[in-house]
Design a protein around this motif. Structure first.
Motif, short mmCIF file in Angstrom:
data_model
loop_
_atom_site.label_atom_id
_atom_site.label_comp_id
_atom_site.label_asym_id
_atom_site.label_seq_id
_atom_site.Cartn_x
_atom_site.Cartn_y
_atom_site.Cartn_z
N ASP A 192 0.85 -1.19 0.00
CA ASP A 192 0.00 0.00 0.00
C ASP A 192 0.89 1.24 0.00
OD1 ASP A 192 -0.43 1.14 3.24
OD2 ASP A 192 0.79 -0.61 2.80
N ALA A 193 0.35 2.33 -0.53
CA ALA A 193 1.09 3.59 -0.58
C ALA A 193 0.22 4.69 -0.02
CB ALA A 193 1.51 3.91 -2.01
N GLN A 194 0.77 5.44 0.92
CA GLN A 194 0.05 6.54 1.53
C GLN A 194 0.90 7.79 1.41
OE1 GLN A 194 -0.90 5.40 5.55
NE2 GLN A 194 -2.09 3.62 4.93
N PHE A 195 0.52 8.68 0.48
CA PHE A 195 1.26 9.92 0.29
C PHE A 195 0.80 10.93 1.34
CE2 PHE A 195 1.94 9.34 -4.59
CZ PHE A 195 2.86 8.35 -4.32
N THR A 196 1.68 11.24 2.27
CA THR A 196 1.35 12.21 3.31
C THR A 196 2.37 13.35 3.37
OG1 THR A 196 2.56 10.90 4.96
CG2 THR A 196 0.19 10.47 4.74
N ASP A 197 3.49 13.18 2.70
CA ASP A 197 4.58 14.15 2.78
C ASP A 197 4.58 15.00 1.51
OD1 ASP A 197 7.02 15.51 2.83
OD2 ASP A 197 8.05 13.88 3.88
N TYR A 198 4.00 16.19 1.61
CA TYR A 198 3.87 17.06 0.44
C TYR A 198 5.24 17.48 -0.11
CZ TYR A 198 2.51 21.18 -2.34
OH TYR A 198 2.33 22.10 -3.34
N GLU A 199 6.18 17.82 0.78
CA GLU A 199 7.49 18.27 0.32
C GLU A 199 8.23 17.15 -0.42
OE1 GLU A 199 8.62 21.33 0.31
OE2 GLU A 199 6.72 21.97 1.20
N ALA A 200 8.08 15.92 0.07
CA ALA A 200 8.72 14.79 -0.62
C ALA A 200 8.08 14.58 -1.98
CB ALA A 200 8.60 13.53 0.23
N TRP A 201 6.76 14.73 -2.07
CA TRP A 201 6.07 14.59 -3.36
C TRP A 201 6.54 15.65 -4.36
CZ3 TRP A 201 2.70 17.79 -6.10
CH2 TRP A 201 1.96 17.18 -7.14
N LEU A 202 6.73 16.86 -3.87
CA LEU A 202 7.23 17.92 -4.74
C LEU A 202 8.60 17.54 -5.30
CD1 LEU A 202 6.33 21.19 -2.79
CD2 LEU A 202 5.29 20.39 -4.92
N ALA A 203 9.47 17.03 -4.44
CA ALA A 203 10.84 16.72 -4.87
C ALA A 203 10.88 15.50 -5.78
CB ALA A 203 11.73 16.48 -3.65
N GLU A 204 10.10 14.47 -5.45
CA GLU A 204 10.21 13.19 -6.15
C GLU A 204 9.29 13.08 -7.36
OE1 GLU A 204 9.53 10.16 -3.27
OE2 GLU A 204 11.09 10.91 -1.91
N THR A 205 8.20 13.83 -7.38
CA THR A 205 7.22 13.72 -8.46
C THR A 205 7.08 15.01 -9.26
OG1 THR A 205 5.96 12.07 -7.21
CG2 THR A 205 4.79 13.22 -8.98
N TRP A 206 6.72 16.08 -8.59
CA TRP A 206 6.42 17.33 -9.30
C TRP A 206 7.65 17.91 -9.98
CZ3 TRP A 206 2.21 19.64 -11.00
CH2 TRP A 206 2.28 20.98 -11.39
N ARG A 207 8.80 17.85 -9.31
CA ARG A 207 10.01 18.45 -9.87
C ARG A 207 10.88 17.42 -10.59
NH1 ARG A 207 10.62 21.01 -4.32
NH2 ARG A 207 9.31 22.89 -4.40
N HIS A 208 10.38 16.23 -10.77
CA HIS A 208 11.15 15.19 -11.46
C HIS A 208 11.39 15.62 -12.91
CE1 HIS A 208 12.34 11.26 -13.02
NE2 HIS A 208 12.56 10.91 -11.77
N PRO A 209 12.59 15.43 -13.42
CA PRO A 209 12.89 15.91 -14.79
C PRO A 209 12.08 15.22 -15.88
CG PRO A 209 14.73 14.65 -13.88
CD PRO A 209 13.79 14.90 -12.76
N LEU A 210 11.56 14.03 -15.65
CA LEU A 210 10.74 13.38 -16.66
C LEU A 210 9.29 13.86 -16.63
CD1 LEU A 210 11.91 9.64 -16.40
CD2 LEU A 210 12.67 11.38 -18.04
N PHE A 211 8.84 14.41 -15.52
CA PHE A 211 7.45 14.83 -15.39
C PHE A 211 7.16 16.00 -16.32
CE2 PHE A 211 4.22 17.50 -13.15
CZ PHE A 211 3.13 16.65 -13.37
N SER A 212 6.03 15.93 -17.01
CA SER A 212 5.63 16.98 -17.95
C SER A 212 4.32 17.61 -17.51
CB SER A 212 5.48 16.41 -19.37
OG SER A 212 4.97 17.40 -20.24
N PRO A 213 4.37 18.75 -16.81
CA PRO A 213 3.12 19.43 -16.45
C PRO A 213 2.28 19.80 -17.67
CG PRO A 213 4.96 20.34 -15.21
CD PRO A 213 5.55 19.44 -16.28
N ALA A 214 2.94 20.16 -18.77
CA ALA A 214 2.21 20.59 -19.96
C ALA A 214 1.42 19.46 -20.60
CB ALA A 214 3.16 21.20 -20.99
N LEU A 215 1.90 18.22 -20.46
CA LEU A 215 1.20 17.08 -21.06
C LEU A 215 0.32 16.34 -20.06
CD1 LEU A 215 4.01 15.59 -23.34
CD2 LEU A 215 2.28 17.34 -23.86
N THR A 216 0.36 16.77 -18.80
CA THR A 216 -0.52 16.22 -17.77
C THR A 216 -1.88 16.91 -17.87
OG1 THR A 216 1.27 15.64 -16.27
CG2 THR A 216 -0.88 16.02 -15.28
N SER A 217 -2.94 16.14 -17.94
CA SER A 217 -4.29 16.70 -18.07
C SER A 217 -5.09 16.46 -16.80
CB SER A 217 -5.02 16.09 -19.27
OG SER A 217 -4.37 16.47 -20.48
#
Length: 309
Positions: A192-217
């Protein structure tokens, strides 16, 4: 031949490029670049005890392992080991050395249960079983030809629904974090996965170099993010959706399909020619959606588990 296993070095371009090359040859359905590997190594949460390893033969990276604890799980002591060896350099002992080093690292940090994804091929399955791992659940990799295939036409959102991109949340991505956390909690998995750490999510997901905000709908219902399709791209022609889901209160309305269709059209317009995704074999609703888009299963992997004494 001299064969050694050591840590991946984030400041060594040859290490990073070799790791990415082996991963692409062994597992071409997952996006990986030297930049993304360096980011993971430098920004993974310390509690994960993330330790990527390389097997090096006469100066050439021929094997890789991604090793960490599942820190988002409510059950402590679960470790992950994913080992891949260059298809042309197998049976030299690299896999054995990588598994041994990975297991020792995780055991030293309190792991009691080890999980490993293994491609559904006789040799790979036999390798896992020889090291004491038993088969568990399975998952598919799926591929869609964006260059030659026909996508379903764009759909107008129903009343009260608006389509936006991830880039529209650049100033405040927290609503997407909350949506990601809710949908991830319902994903079928051994862990199971429980995302509770917003700062970690920012570092590992939102700011990940492969992540594309422009192609995320993102589909909004009365201004609230209700469904999304999160996109990654290697910066070239390869695109992948790493999560498509809907908040519990809005399921059954076709919003995930709406968001994913929008993302796929954006990806094709941006020059992407291949789309990849993955589904647990028990996730019938998402498999049905991807089949509707024209995705085809290109490989299957089986999670293997080993309990430590």
């Amino acid at each position: 031949m001299t064969l050694i296993v050591r840590d991946l070095r984030p400041d060594a371009p040859a290490d990073l490029e070799g790791f990415a090359r082996v991963r692409h040859l062994a597992l071409p359905f997952i996006l990986a670049t030297a930049e993304s590997l360096a980011h993971d190594l430098l920004h993974m949460h310390p509690d994960a005890h993330y330790r990527p390893l390389v097997a090096v033969a006469d100066g050439e990276v021929i094997g890789t392992a991604q090793v960490h604890l599942a820190r988002e799980s409510s059950e402590p002591g679960q470790g992950s080991i994913n080992v891949y060896v260059h298809p042309g350099r197998r049976r030299l002992g690299a896999g054995d050395l990588l598994v041994r080093a990975a297991e020792e690292h995780l055991a030293a940090h309190g792991a009691r249960r080890l999980l490993s994804w293994v491609l559904e091929e006789p040799g790979n399955r036999a390798f896992a079983e020889r090291h004491g791992y038993r088969a568990s659940r399975s998952a598919h990799f799926l591929r869609l030809d964006l260059a030659g295939g026909a996508l379903p036409p764009r759909q107008d959102p129903p009343p009260g629904v608006e389509l936006r991109t991830g880039a529209d949340f650049a100033d405040d991505p927290r609503p997407l974090f909350l949506l990601d956390a809710e949908t991830m909690a319902d994903e079928p998995s051994d862990v199971d996965a429980q995302f509770t750490d917003y700062e970690a999510w920012l570092a590992e997901t939102w700011r990940h170099p492969l992540f594309s905000p422009a192609l995320t709908s993102v589909a909004l219902v009365d201004g609230r993010p209700a469904a999304f399709s999160a996109a990654r791209t290697d910066g070239g022609t390869r695109y992948g959706t790493v999560m498509t889901g809907t908040a519990r209160d809005f399921r059954g309305r076709g919003l995930a399909k709406l968001a994913k269709n929008d993302s796929l059209h954006r990806a094709r317009a941006a020059g992407c020619t291949e789309a990849f995704t993955g589904n647990d074999t028990g996730n019938g609703p998402m498999i049905a959606i991807n089949t509707w888009f024209g995705y085809e299963i290109c490989a299957t992997e089986v999670r293997h588990v080993r309990e430590l004494a």
